[in-house]
Design an enzyme around this catalytic site. Structure first.
Site, PDB file in Angstrom:
ATOM      1  N   ARG A  40       0.824  -1.213   0.000  1.00  0.00           N
ATOM      2  CA  ARG A  40       0.000   0.000   0.000  1.00  0.00           C
ATOM      3  C   ARG A  40       0.861   1.268   0.000  1.00  0.00           C
ATOM      4  O   ARG A  40       1.930   1.307   0.605  1.00  0.00           O
ATOM      5  CB  ARG A  40      -0.944  -0.009   1.193  1.00  0.00           C
ATOM      6  CG  ARG A  40      -0.273   0.217   2.533  1.00  0.00           C
ATOM      7  CD  ARG A  40      -1.224  -0.069   3.679  1.00  0.00           C
ATOM      8  NE  ARG A  40      -0.767   0.528   4.923  1.00  0.00           N
ATOM      9  CZ  ARG A  40      -1.158   0.158   6.126  1.00  0.00           C
ATOM     10  NH1 ARG A  40      -2.028  -0.845   6.262  1.00  0.00           N
ATOM     11  NH2 ARG A  40      -0.712   0.775   7.206  1.00  0.00           N
ATOM     12  N   HIS A  58       9.033 -10.170   0.339  1.00  0.00           N
ATOM     13  CA  HIS A  58      10.225 -10.090  -0.493  1.00  0.00           C
ATOM     14  C   HIS A  58      10.720  -8.649  -0.629  1.00  0.00           C
ATOM     15  O   HIS A  58      11.934  -8.410  -0.657  1.00  0.00           O
ATOM     16  CB  HIS A  58       9.938 -10.675  -1.876  1.00  0.00           C
ATOM     17  CG  HIS A  58       9.784 -12.161  -1.849  1.00  0.00           C
ATOM     18  ND1 HIS A  58       9.253 -12.892  -2.907  1.00  0.00           N
ATOM     19  CD2 HIS A  58      10.081 -13.086  -0.903  1.00  0.00           C
ATOM     20  CE1 HIS A  58       9.238 -14.180  -2.611  1.00  0.00           C
ATOM     21  NE2 HIS A  58       9.735 -14.322  -1.399  1.00  0.00           N
ATOM     22  N   GLU A  99       8.014 -12.204 -10.752  1.00  0.00           N
ATOM     23  CA  GLU A  99       6.574 -12.238 -11.070  1.00  0.00           C
ATOM     24  C   GLU A  99       6.329 -12.030 -12.561  1.00  0.00           C
ATOM     25  O   GLU A  99       5.303 -12.465 -13.084  1.00  0.00           O
ATOM     26  CB  GLU A  99       5.835 -11.178 -10.249  1.00  0.00           C
ATOM     27  CG  GLU A  99       5.604 -11.544  -8.795  1.00  0.00           C
ATOM     28  CD  GLU A  99       6.863 -11.489  -7.935  1.00  0.00           C
ATOM     29  OE1 GLU A  99       6.818 -11.961  -6.779  1.00  0.00           O
ATOM     30  OE2 GLU A  99       7.902 -10.963  -8.416  1.00  0.00           O
ATOM     31  N   GLU A 148      -7.673  -2.659   6.041  1.00  0.00           N
ATOM     32  CA  GLU A 148      -6.982  -3.748   5.374  1.00  0.00           C
ATOM     33  C   GLU A 148      -7.874  -4.970   5.188  1.00  0.00           C
ATOM     34  O   GLU A 148      -8.997  -5.045   5.666  1.00  0.00           O
ATOM     35  CB  GLU A 148      -5.721  -4.124   6.159  1.00  0.00           C
ATOM     36  CG  GLU A 148      -4.505  -3.269   5.793  1.00  0.00           C
ATOM     37  CD  GLU A 148      -3.932  -3.629   4.424  1.00  0.00           C
ATOM     38  OE1 GLU A 148      -4.510  -4.486   3.729  1.00  0.00           O
ATOM     39  OE2 GLU A 148      -2.891  -3.053   4.060  1.00  0.00           O
TER      40      GLU A 148
END
Length: 260
Positions: A40, A58, A99, A148
């Site tokens: 965020r 990570h 990714e 959250e």
């Protein structure tokens, strides 16, 4: 940053959040591994974003490596990228795997990137908005709270390092893509439930737990809090073994609470 209609999502949020449906791009200073993660990001002023990275993620591991070298951290932020890439950015892709590679595997083709003119980082070529800057550990500012995914204002507020934005690129009429978390189950739960269930199933089989018939990370737990496993029981302790492994493997351990 004030060029964009940055939303105020929840009534008790500490500010407006530019980064919810985005990915933060960083590179390992030692190996060159490129990592993407969704952390965020709150707007402090027209050129500064707060960033909250949970311990153990990570992005936090990379941040610690730069801190040891006493270097500022080159960062790119991509908003409105390919859904497969954003999905990968939110998941526990294995350490050392980019990714970009994971998303390319899902799509069956590489993700097209451009080289960031300021940072040199690979940025999704077809995203809506891309920012480049530096994460400055020497300039902490108050970040949060923020509503959250567990359904409350998790993490409260604390001083966190900021990203100082040096350049901005965007498409014509760009869309500030957002994905605000709400009380589970909500739309941010569903894709994570499928991918996390598959990741836990992979890890169960990888360590040798036999006869796994199904895994489901329940959407009521936001994909993290409740995991259910079906096995064809073969020996004494088989069920306990499956539950212990699922509770401690990387996809299941972070915020994991119950395994059935």
């Amino acid at each position: 940053l004030y060029r964009f209609p940055v939303p105020f999502f929840h009534e008790k949020d500490g500010g407006r959040y530019f980064g919810t449906g985005h990915t933060v791009i960083m590179k390992d200073p030692e190996s060159g591994w490129v990592n993407l993660g969704t952390y965020r990001m709150m707007v402090h002023d027209p050129q500064t974003l707060g960033i909250y990275i949970s311990p153990g993620k990570h992005g936090d591991l990379l941040r610690q490596r730069y801190l040891k070298r006493k270097e500022k951290i080159p960062v790119a932020v991509a908003v409105g990228c390919d859904p497969a890439l954003w999905l990968a950015s939110t998941m526990e892709v294995p350490l050392g795997v980019s990714e970009y590679d994971y998303a390319g595997g899902l799509k069956g083709e590489p993700i097209e990137v451009i080289r960031g003119p300021k940072t040199g980082l690979p940025i999704p070529a077809r995203c809506e908005i891309a920012l480049e800057g530096e994460l400055d550990p020497q300039d902490p500012r108050l970040e949060g709270p923020f509503g959250e995914w567990p359904g409350y204002y998790a993490g409260s507020s604390r001083e966190e390092p900021v990203v100082k934005v040096h350049s901005m690129m965007f498409r014509n009429d760009p869309i500030l893509t957002c994905s605000p978390p709400n009380r589970p189950p909500d739309e941010t739960s569903f894709h994570r439930c499928m991918i996390r269930s598959a990741m836990i199933w992979d890890d169960l089989e990888r360590v040798g737990v036999p006869n796994v018939r199904g895994v489901w990370c329940h959407e009521t737990g936001g994909s993290r809090l409740l995991t259910v496993i079906s096995i064809q029981q073969a020996y004494a302790g088989h069920a306990k073994q499956a539950a212990l492994v699922a509770s401690q493997c990387r996809p299941g351990a972070y915020m994991g609470r119950f395994v059935v």
